[in-house]
Design an enzyme around this catalytic site. Sequence first.
Site, PDB file in Angstrom:
ATOM      1  N   LYS A 183      43.429  34.100  42.186  1.00  0.00           N
ATOM      2  CA  LYS A 183      41.959  34.062  42.187  1.00  0.00           C
ATOM      3  C   LYS A 183      41.477  34.732  40.906  1.00  0.00           C
ATOM      4  O   LYS A 183      41.473  35.955  40.801  1.00  0.00           O
ATOM      5  CB  LYS A 183      41.399  34.804  43.410  1.00  0.00           C
ATOM      6  CG  LYS A 183      39.911  34.532  43.592  1.00  0.00           C
ATOM      7  CD  LYS A 183      39.139  35.705  44.142  1.00  0.00           C
ATOM      8  CE  LYS A 183      38.856  36.777  43.142  1.00  0.00           C
ATOM      9  NZ  LYS A 183      38.116  36.382  41.922  1.00  0.00           N
ATOM     10  N   GLU A 390      33.991  54.589  32.967  1.00  0.00           N
ATOM     11  CA  GLU A 390      34.642  53.642  32.073  1.00  0.00           C
ATOM     12  C   GLU A 390      33.532  52.941  31.280  1.00  0.00           C
ATOM     13  O   GLU A 390      32.676  52.277  31.872  1.00  0.00           O
ATOM     14  CB  GLU A 390      35.358  52.616  32.956  1.00  0.00           C
ATOM     15  CG  GLU A 390      36.666  52.192  32.437  1.00  0.00           C
ATOM     16  CD  GLU A 390      37.364  51.193  33.355  1.00  0.00           C
ATOM     17  OE1 GLU A 390      36.933  50.949  34.488  1.00  0.00           O
ATOM     18  OE2 GLU A 390      38.367  50.668  32.887  1.00  0.00           O
TER      19      GLU A 390
END
Length: 486
Positions: A183, A390
């Site tokens: 996926k 991040e």
Amino acid sequence: MTAELAAIDGFKVPTGLLIGGQWSPGRAGTLPVVNPATENVLTEVADASPEDALEAVGAAAEALPRWSATPPRERAECLRRAFQLMTERSEQLARLMVLENGKALRDARGEVLYAAEFFRWYAEEAVRIDGSLTVAPSGANRIMVQRQPVGVSYLITPWNFPAAMATRKIGPALAAGCTVVLKPAKETPLTALAVAGLLAEAGVPDGVVNVVPTNKPGPLTQAVLADPRVRKLSFTGSTEVGRVLLKQAADYVLNCSMELGGNAPFLVFEDADIDAAVAGAFIAKMRNGGEACTAANRFYVHESIADKFSAKLAAKLSELRVGPGLDDGVDLGPLVNADTLSKVSSLVDSARADGAEVLTGGRAPDRAGYFYEPTVLDSVPADAGILSEEIFGPVAPIVRFGDQDEAIELANGTEYGLVSYLYSSDLRRALQVAEALEAGMVGINRGVVSDPAAPFGGVKQSGLGREGAHDGLLEYTETKYIAVEW
Ligand code: NAD
């Protein structure tokens, strides 16, 4: 095999779901793939429903007995041919990736070659799946240990390295004798579909690799994980989504490999070669436009050399040419989407408010596309919010430190532990610091650590398990112990 094809940049790309060797439409309709440099829709690809995904699981389960019994040498040769095809078509794949992901062509070329290397490496590893035979301490029997393929594996990949994150999973899974349902991220399904097309051309039998792009990964994944034919989840993406998936997988005690987020510190000691450190910092930050889990996210520089380091890094970043990734001479493409751009902008604004000084960049240029200027922030306070997230963009925050212990404490002060970088000319110190850093990987006097032959992965909340190297192959095997008496 027939395929719905879109002509993109003169290259015919499949746009259907790949299930059991057939390209098919999605029950959920189609999903648009957007070019981040223009914000225009490139094409539509089939959008898989949970039912489509379960069909793909069925195809993978049907293909499993034959594939796992295929001689390792034959599995290896399929992977080796896939390496060859990917290398031959590298320019087309790289251009396709630029169009859906935004990265500069140079980065995309590098990624395709890196991605292809996983097929070559695991072609070589497929014939080296070992076991052992020992005598039980009591002498009563022999202990025979054998490795068997774990079975149908569900692979979820992010958009930032659309080719390499797929091949880093498909390579070892196929080498070990597993079949897969991939996926890909909805932002970058075309590269994944193109790679799956190459694997079919390389002779990988129908049903061994299935691909189901979807606009709604949550419900589709829940359905797949609940299917008892699925034995493994290998996920690369954010820690946030990784936590959710681990909880879901716990209900089925599923074998999980998790490659999650990073918050890499980059330490520069007073005895470092400053020019080498700047060159390393540049690549650790700017490879893939900063959209890498391994991207240096926090620069800790000794106070005695910080002015010099910051000025040199800012000069280097300010020379970069920003623009659409396929344009001549472009070094930095756009970010992948509007959400990423707004996150990067707000992190820079928050750092400014915390007292950081902007040496270069610090804004989004006024143009279409999700562009952000290469940015260096100096004198960032050690407790600034930007250091705990991040960034995933071309922004380098620099913090000054006084001594080695302080640097190590700052570097380890995060829930993440993927990779750390350090620059020092004193090997003894470098190795001592490397041992003290809480990270699955450390770069010493080097701004890049990724290598198909090396075990890639994190500690703490950066993940579980390793990809690449022989370790990556073992993630797709189960250990079987057979007690034998003779
Ligand atoms: P993401 O977690 O948002 O998405 C990753 C994948 O998970 C995508 O395919 C997405 O469709 C899917 N997903 C999202 N929600 C889901 C859900 N509820 N159920 C099932 N699947 C779901 O991450 P991203 O923004 O695509 O990628 C960036 C992140 O990936 C960063 O945190 C980066 O550090 C990480 N990453 C890690 C590595 C590594 O090897 N450690 C490598 C590359 C990227």
